[in-house]
Design an enzyme around this catalytic site. Structure first.
Site, PDB file in Angstrom:
ATOM      1  N   THR A  91      12.439  -5.718  25.488  1.00  0.00           N
ATOM      2  CA  THR A  91      13.622  -6.244  24.801  1.00  0.00           C
ATOM      3  C   THR A  91      14.871  -6.172  25.690  1.00  0.00           C
ATOM      4  O   THR A  91      14.953  -5.320  26.583  1.00  0.00           O
ATOM      5  CB  THR A  91      13.877  -5.433  23.502  1.00  0.00           C
ATOM      6  OG1 THR A  91      15.181  -5.723  22.999  1.00  0.00           O
ATOM      7  CG2 THR A  91      13.798  -3.933  23.735  1.00  0.00           C
ATOM      8  N   ASP A  92      15.848  -7.031  25.392  1.00  0.00           N
ATOM      9  CA  ASP A  92      17.120  -6.976  26.139  1.00  0.00           C
ATOM     10  C   ASP A  92      17.871  -5.673  25.871  1.00  0.00           C
ATOM     11  O   ASP A  92      18.747  -5.277  26.638  1.00  0.00           O
ATOM     12  CB  ASP A  92      18.010  -8.185  25.806  1.00  0.00           C
ATOM     13  CG  ASP A  92      18.443  -8.280  24.350  1.00  0.00           C
ATOM     14  OD1 ASP A  92      17.954  -7.489  23.518  1.00  0.00           O
ATOM     15  OD2 ASP A  92      19.281  -9.157  24.029  1.00  0.00           O
ATOM     16  N   GLU A  93      17.508  -4.990  24.769  1.00  0.00           N
ATOM     17  CA  GLU A  93      18.241  -3.764  24.416  1.00  0.00           C
ATOM     18  C   GLU A  93      18.050  -2.654  25.441  1.00  0.00           C
ATOM     19  O   GLU A  93      18.805  -1.692  25.463  1.00  0.00           O
ATOM     20  CB  GLU A  93      17.822  -3.275  23.026  1.00  0.00           C
ATOM     21  CG  GLU A  93      18.121  -4.282  21.948  1.00  0.00           C
ATOM     22  CD  GLU A  93      18.355  -3.675  20.576  1.00  0.00           C
ATOM     23  OE1 GLU A  93      18.435  -2.449  20.451  1.00  0.00           O
ATOM     24  OE2 GLU A  93      18.463  -4.466  19.619  1.00  0.00           O
ATOM     25  N   TYR A 123      15.326   3.533  19.372  1.00  0.00           N
ATOM     26  CA  TYR A 123      14.448   2.356  19.513  1.00  0.00           C
ATOM     27  C   TYR A 123      14.460   1.839  20.950  1.00  0.00           C
ATOM     28  O   TYR A 123      13.417   1.707  21.591  1.00  0.00           O
ATOM     29  CB  TYR A 123      14.882   1.236  18.548  1.00  0.00           C
ATOM     30  CG  TYR A 123      14.325  -0.126  18.939  1.00  0.00           C
ATOM     31  CD1 TYR A 123      12.960  -0.391  18.845  1.00  0.00           C
ATOM     32  CD2 TYR A 123      15.158  -1.139  19.452  1.00  0.00           C
ATOM     33  CE1 TYR A 123      12.429  -1.624  19.239  1.00  0.00           C
ATOM     34  CE2 TYR A 123      14.638  -2.368  19.847  1.00  0.00           C
ATOM     35  CZ  TYR A 123      13.279  -2.604  19.735  1.00  0.00           C
ATOM     36  OH  TYR A 123      12.755  -3.824  20.133  1.00  0.00           O
ATOM     37  N   LYS A 140      11.500   1.721  23.834  1.00  0.00           N
ATOM     38  CA  LYS A 140      11.040   0.459  24.440  1.00  0.00           C
ATOM     39  C   LYS A 140      11.202   0.522  25.963  1.00  0.00           C
ATOM     40  O   LYS A 140      10.344   0.030  26.700  1.00  0.00           O
ATOM     41  CB  LYS A 140      11.823  -0.737  23.878  1.00  0.00           C
ATOM     42  CG  LYS A 140      11.522  -1.095  22.441  1.00  0.00           C
ATOM     43  CD  LYS A 140      10.080  -1.537  22.203  1.00  0.00           C
ATOM     44  CE  LYS A 140       9.752  -2.858  22.861  1.00  0.00           C
ATOM     45  NZ  LYS A 140       8.351  -3.275  22.548  1.00  0.00           N
TER      46      LYS A 140
HETATM   47  P1  NAD Z   1       7.816  -6.433  13.717  1.00  0.00           P
HETATM   48  O1  NAD Z   1       8.418  -5.128  13.320  1.00  0.00           O
HETATM   49  O2  NAD Z   1       8.008  -7.619  12.849  1.00  0.00           O
HETATM   50  O3  NAD Z   1       6.248  -6.257  13.906  1.00  0.00           O
HETATM   51  C1  NAD Z   1       5.674  -5.163  14.570  1.00  0.00           C
HETATM   52  C2  NAD Z   1       4.169  -5.225  14.352  1.00  0.00           C
HETATM   53  O4  NAD Z   1       3.568  -4.124  15.051  1.00  0.00           O
HETATM   54  C3  NAD Z   1       3.749  -5.096  12.881  1.00  0.00           C
HETATM   55  O5  NAD Z   1       2.772  -6.040  12.567  1.00  0.00           O
HETATM   56  C4  NAD Z   1       3.210  -3.674  12.780  1.00  0.00           C
HETATM   57  O6  NAD Z   1       2.224  -3.518  11.773  1.00  0.00           O
HETATM   58  C5  NAD Z   1       2.626  -3.493  14.184  1.00  0.00           C
HETATM   59  N1  NAD Z   1       2.529  -2.073  14.569  1.00  0.00           N
HETATM   60  C6  NAD Z   1       3.488  -1.126  14.511  1.00  0.00           C
HETATM   61  N2  NAD Z   1       3.006   0.060  14.932  1.00  0.00           N
HETATM   62  C7  NAD Z   1       1.712  -0.157  15.293  1.00  0.00           C
HETATM   63  C8  NAD Z   1       0.697   0.664  15.830  1.00  0.00           C
HETATM   64  N3  NAD Z   1       0.911   1.976  16.071  1.00  0.00           N
HETATM   65  N4  NAD Z   1      -0.508   0.129  16.093  1.00  0.00           N
HETATM   66  C9  NAD Z   1      -0.756  -1.195  15.849  1.00  0.00           C
HETATM   67  N5  NAD Z   1       0.173  -2.022  15.326  1.00  0.00           N
HETATM   68  C10 NAD Z   1       1.400  -1.510  15.059  1.00  0.00           C
HETATM   69  O7  NAD Z   1       8.328  -6.698  15.189  1.00  0.00           O
HETATM   70  P2  NAD Z   1       8.802  -8.054  15.903  1.00  0.00           P
HETATM   71  O8  NAD Z   1      10.210  -8.294  15.563  1.00  0.00           O
HETATM   72  O9  NAD Z   1       7.778  -9.078  15.687  1.00  0.00           O
HETATM   73  O10 NAD Z   1       8.762  -7.575  17.431  1.00  0.00           O
HETATM   74  C11 NAD Z   1       7.573  -7.712  18.196  1.00  0.00           C
HETATM   75  C12 NAD Z   1       7.818  -7.158  19.587  1.00  0.00           C
HETATM   76  O11 NAD Z   1       8.899  -7.868  20.190  1.00  0.00           O
HETATM   77  C13 NAD Z   1       8.225  -5.691  19.608  1.00  0.00           C
HETATM   78  O12 NAD Z   1       7.616  -5.087  20.720  1.00  0.00           O
HETATM   79  C14 NAD Z   1       9.745  -5.724  19.770  1.00  0.00           C
HETATM   80  O13 NAD Z   1      10.205  -4.564  20.403  1.00  0.00           O
HETATM   81  C15 NAD Z   1       9.901  -6.958  20.631  1.00  0.00           C
HETATM   82  N6  NAD Z   1      11.185  -7.667  20.492  1.00  0.00           N
HETATM   83  C16 NAD Z   1      11.610  -8.103  19.284  1.00  0.00           C
HETATM   84  C17 NAD Z   1      12.792  -8.845  19.188  1.00  0.00           C
HETATM   85  C18 NAD Z   1      13.302  -9.358  17.859  1.00  0.00           C
HETATM   86  O14 NAD Z   1      14.407  -9.904  17.820  1.00  0.00           O
HETATM   87  N7  NAD Z   1      12.562  -9.246  16.774  1.00  0.00           N
HETATM   88  C19 NAD Z   1      13.521  -9.139  20.353  1.00  0.00           C
HETATM   89  C20 NAD Z   1      13.071  -8.646  21.577  1.00  0.00           C
HETATM   90  C21 NAD Z   1      11.883  -7.935  21.641  1.00  0.00           C
HETATM   91  O1  DAU Z   2      18.078  -7.648  21.038  1.00  0.00           O
HETATM   92  C1  DAU Z   2      16.712  -7.623  20.710  1.00  0.00           C
HETATM   93  C2  DAU Z   2      16.522  -6.727  19.517  1.00  0.00           C
HETATM   94  O2  DAU Z   2      17.056  -7.433  18.406  1.00  0.00           O
HETATM   95  C3  DAU Z   2      15.068  -6.349  19.253  1.00  0.00           C
HETATM   96  O3  DAU Z   2      14.590  -5.610  20.346  1.00  0.00           O
HETATM   97  C4  DAU Z   2      14.955  -5.531  17.972  1.00  0.00           C
HETATM   98  O4  DAU Z   2      13.600  -5.267  17.674  1.00  0.00           O
HETATM   99  C5  DAU Z   2      15.562  -6.332  16.828  1.00  0.00           C
HETATM  100  O5  DAU Z   2      15.567  -5.554  15.661  1.00  0.00           O
HETATM  101  C6  DAU Z   2      16.985  -6.751  17.172  1.00  0.00           C
HETATM  102  O6  DAU Z   2      17.870  -5.607  17.208  1.00  0.00           O
HETATM  103  P1  DAU Z   2      19.347  -5.676  16.587  1.00  0.00           P
HETATM  104  O7  DAU Z   2      19.791  -4.317  16.271  1.00  0.00           O
HETATM  105  O8  DAU Z   2      20.233  -6.515  17.432  1.00  0.00           O
HETATM  106  O9  DAU Z   2      19.008  -6.532  15.249  1.00  0.00           O
HETATM  107  P2  DAU Z   2      19.498  -6.402  13.744  1.00  0.00           P
HETATM  108  O10 DAU Z   2      19.006  -7.625  13.037  1.00  0.00           O
HETATM  109  O11 DAU Z   2      19.174  -5.082  13.139  1.00  0.00           O
HETATM  110  O12 DAU Z   2      21.070  -6.503  13.885  1.00  0.00           O
HETATM  111  C7  DAU Z   2      21.693  -7.603  14.526  1.00  0.00           C
HETATM  112  C8  DAU Z   2      23.180  -7.333  14.578  1.00  0.00           C
HETATM  113  O13 DAU Z   2      23.690  -7.375  13.232  1.00  0.00           O
HETATM  114  C9  DAU Z   2      23.522  -5.950  15.096  1.00  0.00           C
HETATM  115  O14 DAU Z   2      24.728  -6.036  15.849  1.00  0.00           O
HETATM  116  C10 DAU Z   2      23.752  -5.113  13.838  1.00  0.00           C
HETATM  117  C11 DAU Z   2      24.301  -6.131  12.848  1.00  0.00           C
HETATM  118  N1  DAU Z   2      23.945  -5.894  11.418  1.00  0.00           N
HETATM  119  C12 DAU Z   2      22.641  -5.712  11.112  1.00  0.00           C
HETATM  120  C13 DAU Z   2      22.271  -5.504   9.797  1.00  0.00           C
HETATM  121  C14 DAU Z   2      20.819  -5.280   9.429  1.00  0.00           C
HETATM  122  C15 DAU Z   2      24.942  -5.904  10.459  1.00  0.00           C
HETATM  123  O15 DAU Z   2      26.133  -6.091  10.751  1.00  0.00           O
HETATM  124  N2  DAU Z   2      24.572  -5.699   9.152  1.00  0.00           N
HETATM  125  C16 DAU Z   2      23.276  -5.485   8.779  1.00  0.00           C
HETATM  126  O16 DAU Z   2      23.004  -5.279   7.565  1.00  0.00           O
END
Ligand code: NAD
Ligand code: DAU
Length: 335
Positions: free
Chosen positions: A124-126, A148, A152
Protein backbone atom coordinates in the site's frame (compact mmCIF):
# COMPACT_ATOMS: atom_id res chain seq x y z
CA UNK A 1 -2.17 -20.75 -16.22
CA UNK A 2 -3.05 -21.44 -12.59
CA UNK A 3 -2.94 -18.78 -9.89
CA UNK A 4 -3.38 -18.75 -6.13
CA UNK A 5 -5.16 -15.65 -4.87
CA UNK A 6 -5.24 -15.11 -1.12
CA UNK A 7 -7.86 -12.81 0.39
CA UNK A 8 -10.00 -13.19 -2.73
CA UNK A 9 -13.27 -12.87 -0.81
CA UNK A 10 -12.44 -9.30 0.15
CA UNK A 11 -12.95 -6.08 -1.79
CA UNK A 12 -9.98 -5.89 -4.19
CA UNK A 13 -9.30 -9.64 -4.30
CA UNK A 14 -12.85 -10.50 -5.39
CA UNK A 15 -12.78 -7.78 -8.04
CA UNK A 16 -9.43 -9.12 -9.24
CA UNK A 17 -10.74 -12.68 -9.58
CA UNK A 18 -13.79 -11.40 -11.50
CA UNK A 19 -11.40 -9.45 -13.74
CA UNK A 20 -9.06 -12.39 -14.55
CA UNK A 21 -11.92 -14.86 -15.12
CA UNK A 22 -13.35 -12.46 -17.70
CA UNK A 23 -9.97 -11.74 -19.29
CA UNK A 24 -8.35 -15.18 -19.55
CA UNK A 25 -10.57 -18.05 -20.82
CA UNK A 26 -8.03 -20.72 -19.84
CA UNK A 27 -7.13 -19.47 -16.35
CA UNK A 28 -7.58 -21.49 -13.16
CA UNK A 29 -7.96 -19.60 -9.89
CA UNK A 30 -7.76 -20.94 -6.35
CA UNK A 31 -8.92 -18.51 -3.68
CA UNK A 32 -7.58 -19.06 -0.13
CA UNK A 33 -9.48 -16.86 2.31
CA UNK A 34 -10.23 -17.05 6.02
CA UNK A 35 -13.58 -15.27 5.63
CA UNK A 36 -12.95 -12.76 8.40
CA UNK A 37 -15.55 -9.99 8.93
CA UNK A 38 -14.18 -8.49 5.66
CA UNK A 39 -14.25 -11.63 3.54
CA UNK A 40 -17.76 -12.45 2.34
CA UNK A 41 -19.36 -15.15 0.22
CA UNK A 42 -21.60 -12.35 -1.11
CA UNK A 43 -18.48 -10.97 -2.86
CA UNK A 44 -17.82 -14.13 -4.82
CA UNK A 45 -21.27 -15.54 -5.41
CA UNK A 46 -21.41 -14.55 -9.11
CA UNK A 47 -18.41 -16.76 -9.98
CA UNK A 48 -18.53 -19.43 -7.27
CA UNK A 49 -19.85 -22.03 -9.76
CA UNK A 50 -17.33 -21.22 -12.48
CA UNK A 51 -15.48 -24.49 -13.23
CA UNK A 52 -12.19 -22.56 -13.46
CA UNK A 53 -12.54 -21.33 -9.88
CA UNK A 54 -12.07 -23.04 -6.50
CA UNK A 55 -12.60 -21.63 -3.03
CA UNK A 56 -10.62 -22.88 -0.01
CA UNK A 57 -11.39 -21.57 3.45
CA UNK A 58 -8.12 -21.19 5.33
CA UNK A 59 -5.76 -18.94 7.24
CA UNK A 60 -2.50 -17.72 5.67
CA UNK A 61 -0.97 -17.96 9.17
CA UNK A 62 -1.63 -21.72 9.22
CA UNK A 63 1.62 -23.24 7.90
CA UNK A 64 0.19 -26.71 7.40
CA UNK A 65 -2.83 -25.42 5.52
CA UNK A 66 -0.70 -23.21 3.28
CA UNK A 67 1.70 -26.09 2.62
CA UNK A 68 -1.21 -28.35 1.69
CA UNK A 69 -2.77 -25.72 -0.63
CA UNK A 70 0.56 -25.04 -2.35
CA UNK A 71 1.02 -28.72 -3.18
CA UNK A 72 -1.06 -27.88 -6.24
CA UNK A 73 1.38 -26.34 -8.72
CA UNK A 74 0.74 -22.62 -9.18
CA UNK A 75 2.26 -20.40 -11.83
CA UNK A 76 1.72 -17.39 -9.59
CA UNK A 77 0.64 -16.34 -6.10
CA UNK A 78 -1.02 -12.98 -5.45
CA UNK A 79 -1.28 -12.11 -1.77
CA UNK A 80 -4.21 -9.77 -1.06
CA UNK A 81 -5.00 -11.32 2.34
CA UNK A 82 -4.62 -8.78 5.12
CA UNK A 83 -6.27 -6.89 7.90
CA UNK A 84 -6.86 -3.58 6.16
CA UNK A 85 -8.72 -0.98 8.22
CA UNK A 86 -6.56 1.69 9.86
CA UNK A 87 -9.15 2.52 12.57
CA UNK A 88 -9.37 -1.14 13.63
CA UNK A 89 -5.56 -1.32 13.85
CA UNK A 90 -5.60 1.64 16.26
CA UNK A 91 -8.03 -0.19 18.51
CA UNK A 92 -6.42 -3.62 18.30
CA UNK A 93 -3.25 -4.34 16.33
CA UNK A 94 -2.78 -8.02 17.10
CA UNK A 95 -4.43 -9.52 14.02
CA UNK A 96 -2.65 -6.96 11.81
CA UNK A 97 0.73 -8.15 13.03
CA UNK A 98 -0.11 -11.83 12.80
CA UNK A 99 -1.79 -11.73 9.36
CA UNK A 100 0.00 -8.90 7.54
CA UNK A 101 3.46 -9.88 8.80
CA UNK A 102 3.51 -13.53 9.90
CA UNK A 103 0.84 -14.61 7.38
CA UNK A 104 2.85 -13.06 4.55
CA UNK A 105 5.99 -14.81 5.80
CA UNK A 106 4.15 -18.16 5.88
CA UNK A 107 3.13 -17.77 2.24
CA UNK A 108 6.66 -16.77 1.23
CA UNK A 109 8.26 -19.65 3.11
CA UNK A 110 5.99 -22.15 1.36
CA UNK A 111 6.30 -20.51 -2.06
CA UNK A 112 10.08 -20.88 -1.72
CA UNK A 113 9.68 -24.64 -1.84
CA UNK A 114 7.44 -24.61 -4.94
CA UNK A 115 8.04 -23.72 -8.57
CA UNK A 116 6.12 -20.45 -8.41
CA UNK A 117 7.10 -18.21 -11.32
CA UNK A 118 5.75 -15.02 -9.76
CA UNK A 119 4.70 -13.89 -6.28
CA UNK A 120 2.93 -10.55 -6.11
CA UNK A 121 2.77 -8.98 -2.67
CA UNK A 122 -0.05 -6.44 -2.52
CA UNK A 123 1.24 -3.56 -0.41
CA UNK A 124 0.00 0.00 0.00
CA UNK A 125 1.01 3.65 -0.44
CA UNK A 126 0.56 4.03 3.33
CA UNK A 127 3.98 2.41 3.90
CA UNK A 128 5.68 5.68 2.81
CA UNK A 129 3.81 7.76 5.38
CA UNK A 130 2.61 11.29 4.76
CA UNK A 131 4.04 13.86 2.33
CA UNK A 132 3.41 17.62 2.10
CA UNK A 133 4.48 18.44 -1.43
CA UNK A 134 6.29 15.72 -3.33
CA UNK A 135 5.16 12.34 -4.64
CA UNK A 136 6.90 9.21 -3.40
CA UNK A 137 9.01 7.06 -5.69
CA UNK A 138 9.55 3.36 -5.10
CA UNK A 139 13.08 3.98 -3.81
CA UNK A 140 11.89 6.29 -1.01
CA UNK A 141 12.23 5.18 2.59
CA UNK A 142 9.27 3.77 4.49
CA UNK A 143 7.81 5.77 7.36
CA UNK A 144 4.49 4.15 8.25
CA UNK A 145 2.29 5.88 10.83
CA UNK A 146 -0.34 3.36 11.93
CA UNK A 147 -0.15 -0.22 13.21
CA UNK A 148 -1.83 -1.17 9.90
CA UNK A 149 0.72 0.55 7.65
CA UNK A 150 3.64 -0.62 9.82
CA UNK A 151 2.46 -4.25 9.49
CA UNK A 152 2.07 -3.82 5.73
CA UNK A 153 5.56 -2.31 5.53
CA UNK A 154 6.98 -5.31 7.39
CA UNK A 155 5.24 -7.77 5.03
CA UNK A 156 6.40 -5.77 2.01
CA UNK A 157 10.04 -5.75 3.17
CA UNK A 158 10.07 -9.43 4.13
CA UNK A 159 8.77 -10.26 0.64
CA UNK A 160 11.60 -8.22 -0.94
CA UNK A 161 14.11 -9.93 1.36
CA UNK A 162 12.91 -13.30 0.02
CA UNK A 163 13.78 -12.08 -3.47
CA UNK A 164 17.28 -11.00 -2.44
CA UNK A 165 18.05 -14.01 -0.25
CA UNK A 166 16.26 -16.89 -1.96
CA UNK A 167 15.63 -15.60 -5.51
CA UNK A 168 11.88 -15.92 -4.96
CA UNK A 169 10.39 -13.92 -7.88
CA UNK A 170 8.70 -11.23 -5.82
CA UNK A 171 6.97 -8.18 -7.26
CA UNK A 172 5.46 -5.65 -4.85
CA UNK A 173 2.61 -3.28 -5.71
CA UNK A 174 1.92 -0.21 -3.58
CA UNK A 175 -1.40 1.33 -4.49
CA UNK A 176 -3.37 4.32 -3.35
CA UNK A 177 -6.95 4.28 -1.97
CA UNK A 178 -9.28 2.08 -4.00
CA UNK A 179 -13.03 2.51 -4.34
CA UNK A 180 -15.75 0.64 -6.20
CA UNK A 181 -18.25 -2.20 -5.76
CA UNK A 182 -17.97 -4.67 -2.86
CA UNK A 183 -16.04 -2.36 -0.53
CA UNK A 184 -16.90 -2.77 3.15
CA UNK A 185 -18.97 -0.03 4.85
CA UNK A 186 -16.11 0.68 7.29
CA UNK A 187 -14.23 2.60 4.54
CA UNK A 188 -14.83 6.29 3.73
CA UNK A 189 -16.72 6.16 0.41
CA UNK A 190 -19.17 3.28 1.09
CA UNK A 191 -19.71 4.54 4.65
CA UNK A 192 -20.65 8.02 3.43
CA UNK A 193 -22.91 6.66 0.67
CA UNK A 194 -24.78 4.26 2.95
CA UNK A 195 -25.13 6.79 5.79
CA UNK A 196 -26.23 9.62 3.47
CA UNK A 197 -28.88 7.36 1.90
CA UNK A 198 -30.36 7.07 5.40
CA UNK A 199 -29.92 10.76 6.29
CA UNK A 200 -27.43 9.85 9.02
CA UNK A 201 -24.63 12.23 10.03
CA UNK A 202 -21.43 11.89 7.98
CA UNK A 203 -18.44 11.87 10.36
CA UNK A 204 -15.49 13.64 8.76
CA UNK A 205 -12.27 13.30 10.76
CA UNK A 206 -10.45 16.49 11.79
CA UNK A 207 -10.75 19.31 9.25
CA UNK A 208 -11.46 16.92 6.36
CA UNK A 209 -8.55 18.29 4.35
CA UNK A 210 -6.52 15.11 4.30
CA UNK A 211 -5.65 14.19 0.72
CA UNK A 212 -6.04 10.74 -0.80
CA UNK A 213 -5.43 9.68 -4.42
CA UNK A 214 -8.58 7.77 -5.42
CA UNK A 215 -8.20 4.80 -7.74
CA UNK A 216 -11.10 2.87 -9.22
CA UNK A 217 -10.69 -0.76 -8.19
CA UNK A 218 -10.83 -2.15 -11.75
CA UNK A 219 -7.92 0.12 -12.71
CA UNK A 220 -5.96 -1.35 -9.82
CA UNK A 221 -6.86 -4.89 -10.96
CA UNK A 222 -5.44 -4.11 -14.38
CA UNK A 223 -2.31 -2.60 -12.84
CA UNK A 224 -1.78 -5.67 -10.64
CA UNK A 225 -2.17 -7.89 -13.68
CA UNK A 226 0.37 -5.72 -15.52
CA UNK A 227 2.81 -6.01 -12.60
CA UNK A 228 2.21 -9.77 -12.48
CA UNK A 229 3.01 -10.49 -16.13
CA UNK A 230 5.24 -7.56 -17.14
CA UNK A 231 6.79 -6.52 -13.83
CA UNK A 232 10.32 -7.56 -13.02
CA UNK A 233 11.14 -9.77 -10.03
CA UNK A 234 12.57 -7.79 -7.14
CA UNK A 235 10.81 -4.60 -8.28
CA UNK A 236 8.22 -2.42 -6.59
CA UNK A 237 5.46 -0.64 -8.55
CA UNK A 238 3.47 2.33 -7.25
CA UNK A 239 -0.13 2.42 -8.52
CA UNK A 240 -2.36 5.52 -8.45
CA UNK A 241 -4.52 7.54 -10.79
CA UNK A 242 -3.32 11.04 -9.88
CA UNK A 243 -6.80 11.95 -8.61
CA UNK A 244 -5.77 13.70 -5.40
CA UNK A 245 -8.75 15.10 -3.48
CA UNK A 246 -9.43 16.22 0.06
CA UNK A 247 -11.82 13.95 1.97
CA UNK A 248 -14.30 16.80 2.33
CA UNK A 249 -14.42 17.23 -1.48
CA UNK A 250 -15.21 13.53 -1.92
CA UNK A 251 -17.91 13.64 0.75
CA UNK A 252 -19.51 16.73 -0.83
CA UNK A 253 -19.47 15.07 -4.25
CA UNK A 254 -21.29 12.03 -2.84
CA UNK A 255 -23.90 14.30 -1.26
CA UNK A 256 -24.39 16.16 -4.55
CA UNK A 257 -24.80 12.88 -6.45
CA UNK A 258 -27.40 11.71 -3.95
CA UNK A 259 -29.06 15.16 -3.83
CA UNK A 260 -28.61 15.28 -0.06
CA UNK A 261 -27.79 18.43 2.00
CA UNK A 262 -24.28 19.33 3.19
CA UNK A 263 -25.79 19.84 6.65
CA UNK A 264 -25.38 16.06 7.08
CA UNK A 265 -21.61 16.60 7.40
CA UNK A 266 -20.31 16.47 10.95
CA UNK A 267 -16.66 17.21 11.78
CA UNK A 268 -15.47 14.83 14.50
CA UNK A 269 -12.15 14.44 16.40
CA UNK A 270 -9.30 13.35 14.17
CA UNK A 271 -7.95 9.82 13.78
CA UNK A 272 -4.79 9.45 15.92
CA UNK A 273 -1.63 9.46 13.76
CA UNK A 274 -3.72 10.52 10.75
CA UNK A 275 -1.57 10.89 7.60
CA UNK A 276 -2.25 14.24 5.92
CA UNK A 277 -1.51 13.39 2.31
CA UNK A 278 -0.52 10.38 0.24
CA UNK A 279 0.98 10.92 -3.18
CA UNK A 280 2.75 8.57 -5.55
CA UNK A 281 4.98 8.88 -8.59
CA UNK A 282 3.62 6.18 -10.90
CA UNK A 283 5.99 6.52 -13.85
CA UNK A 284 7.40 3.03 -13.30
CA UNK A 285 4.09 1.14 -13.76
CA UNK A 286 3.17 3.53 -16.60
CA UNK A 287 6.41 2.53 -18.34
CA UNK A 288 5.01 -1.03 -18.38
CA UNK A 289 2.09 0.30 -20.44
CA UNK A 290 -0.56 0.70 -17.71
CA UNK A 291 -2.84 3.73 -17.55
CA UNK A 292 -5.96 4.26 -15.43
CA UNK A 293 -8.99 3.99 -17.73
CA UNK A 294 -11.66 5.44 -15.49
CA UNK A 295 -12.55 9.07 -14.90
CA UNK A 296 -12.90 9.66 -11.16
CA UNK A 297 -16.26 11.44 -11.11
CA UNK A 298 -17.90 8.94 -13.49
CA UNK A 299 -16.54 5.96 -11.55
CA UNK A 300 -17.62 7.53 -8.26
CA UNK A 301 -21.12 8.14 -9.63
CA UNK A 302 -21.29 4.52 -10.82
CA UNK A 303 -20.13 3.37 -7.40
CA UNK A 304 -22.88 5.40 -5.71
CA UNK A 305 -25.39 3.79 -8.08
CA UNK A 306 -24.00 0.32 -7.31
CA UNK A 307 -24.60 0.85 -3.59
CA UNK A 308 -28.13 2.11 -4.31
CA UNK A 309 -28.88 -0.97 -6.47
CA UNK A 310 -27.25 -3.45 -4.08
CA UNK A 311 -28.65 -2.71 -0.65
CA UNK A 312 -29.00 -6.49 -0.18
CA UNK A 313 -25.18 -6.64 -0.22
CA UNK A 314 -24.57 -4.09 2.54
CA UNK A 315 -27.70 -4.24 4.72
CA UNK A 316 -26.15 -6.65 7.25
CA UNK A 317 -22.89 -4.64 7.42
CA UNK A 318 -24.70 -1.74 9.07
CA UNK A 319 -24.43 -3.42 12.46
CA UNK A 320 -20.65 -3.01 12.35
CA UNK A 321 -19.48 -0.49 14.97
CA UNK A 322 -17.05 1.10 12.49
CA UNK A 323 -20.05 1.98 10.35
CA UNK A 324 -22.33 2.93 13.22
CA UNK A 325 -20.15 5.27 15.21
CA UNK A 326 -18.15 8.38 14.35
CA UNK A 327 -15.07 6.64 15.91
CA UNK A 328 -14.19 9.76 17.91
CA UNK A 329 -13.99 7.30 20.83
CA UNK A 330 -10.79 5.96 19.24
CA UNK A 331 -8.99 9.12 20.21
CA UNK A 332 -10.37 9.32 23.73
CA UNK A 333 -9.48 5.71 24.44
CA UNK A 334 -5.88 6.04 23.36
CA UNK A 335 -4.69 9.38 24.68
P1 NAD B 1 -10.44 -6.39 2.60
O1 NAD B 1 -10.34 -6.08 4.05
O2 NAD B 1 -11.68 -6.04 1.86
O3 NAD B 1 -10.21 -7.95 2.38
C1 NAD B 1 -9.20 -8.67 3.03
C2 NAD B 1 -9.43 -10.15 2.75
O4 NAD B 1 -8.39 -10.90 3.38
C3 NAD B 1 -10.76 -10.68 3.30
O5 NAD B 1 -11.40 -11.49 2.35
C4 NAD B 1 -10.35 -11.49 4.53
O6 NAD B 1 -11.23 -12.55 4.83
C5 NAD B 1 -8.97 -12.00 4.08
N1 NAD B 1 -8.10 -12.34 5.22
C6 NAD B 1 -7.81 -11.58 6.30
N2 NAD B 1 -6.99 -12.25 7.13
C7 NAD B 1 -6.74 -13.45 6.55
C8 NAD B 1 -5.95 -14.56 6.91
N3 NAD B 1 -5.25 -14.59 8.06
N4 NAD B 1 -5.91 -15.63 6.08
C9 NAD B 1 -6.61 -15.64 4.91
N5 NAD B 1 -7.39 -14.61 4.53
C10 NAD B 1 -7.45 -13.52 5.33
O7 NAD B 1 -9.16 -5.74 1.93
P2 NAD B 1 -8.98 -4.98 0.54
O8 NAD B 1 -9.37 -3.57 0.72
O9 NAD B 1 -9.56 -5.80 -0.53
O10 NAD B 1 -7.38 -5.00 0.42
C11 NAD B 1 -6.73 -6.09 -0.21
C12 NAD B 1 -5.23 -5.86 -0.15
O11 NAD B 1 -4.91 -4.63 -0.79
C13 NAD B 1 -4.68 -5.74 1.27
O12 NAD B 1 -3.42 -6.37 1.30
C14 NAD B 1 -4.53 -4.23 1.48
O13 NAD B 1 -3.52 -3.96 2.41
C15 NAD B 1 -4.17 -3.79 0.08
N6 NAD B 1 -4.55 -2.41 -0.26
C16 NAD B 1 -5.83 -1.99 -0.14
C17 NAD B 1 -6.18 -0.70 -0.55
C18 NAD B 1 -7.60 -0.19 -0.45
O14 NAD B 1 -7.83 0.99 -0.71
N7 NAD B 1 -8.58 -1.01 -0.11
C19 NAD B 1 -5.19 0.15 -1.09
C20 NAD B 1 -3.88 -0.30 -1.16
C21 NAD B 1 -3.57 -1.60 -0.77
O1 DAU C 1 -3.99 4.38 0.94
C1 DAU C 1 -4.29 3.01 0.81
C2 DAU C 1 -5.08 2.58 2.01
O2 DAU C 1 -6.37 3.16 1.87
C3 DAU C 1 -5.20 1.07 2.16
O3 DAU C 1 -3.92 0.53 2.35
C4 DAU C 1 -6.10 0.72 3.34
O4 DAU C 1 -6.29 -0.68 3.41
C5 DAU C 1 -7.46 1.39 3.13
O5 DAU C 1 -8.26 1.17 4.26
C6 DAU C 1 -7.28 2.88 2.91
O6 DAU C 1 -6.83 3.54 4.12
P1 DAU C 1 -7.42 4.95 4.58
O7 DAU C 1 -7.22 5.11 6.02
O8 DAU C 1 -6.93 6.04 3.69
O9 DAU C 1 -8.98 4.69 4.20
P2 DAU C 1 -10.33 5.05 4.95
O10 DAU C 1 -11.44 4.75 3.99
O11 DAU C 1 -10.42 4.44 6.31
O12 DAU C 1 -10.23 6.62 5.12
C7 DAU C 1 -10.03 7.48 4.02
C8 DAU C 1 -9.87 8.89 4.54
O13 DAU C 1 -11.14 9.31 5.08
C9 DAU C 1 -8.89 9.00 5.69
O14 DAU C 1 -8.21 10.24 5.58
C10 DAU C 1 -9.76 8.98 6.94
C11 DAU C 1 -11.04 9.64 6.48
N1 DAU C 1 -12.29 9.16 7.13
C12 DAU C 1 -12.52 7.82 7.14
C13 DAU C 1 -13.68 7.33 7.72
C14 DAU C 1 -13.95 5.84 7.77
C15 DAU C 1 -13.19 10.07 7.66
O15 DAU C 1 -12.98 11.29 7.62
N2 DAU C 1 -14.33 9.58 8.24
C16 DAU C 1 -14.61 8.25 8.30
O16 DAU C 1 -15.67 7.86 8.87
Amino acid sequence: MKILVTGGAGFIGSNYIRYVLAKYPDIKVVNLDLLTYAGRMENIRDFIHDSRYKFIKGDIRDRKKVQQVMKEDFDAVINFAAETHVDRSILEADSFITTDVYGTYTLLENAKNCNVEKFVQISTDEVYGSTDKRSFKEIDSLQPSSPYSASKAAGDLIALAFYKTYDLPITVTRSSNNFGPYQHLEKLIPKMIARALQDKRLPVYGDGRQVRDWLYVMDNCEAIDTALWKGKPGEIYNIASGNEYQNIQIVKFILQTLKKPESLISFVPDRPGHDRRYSLDTSKIRNLGWRPEHVLKDALRETVEWYIRNKWWWRSLQADKFFQSDTSWLKRKHL
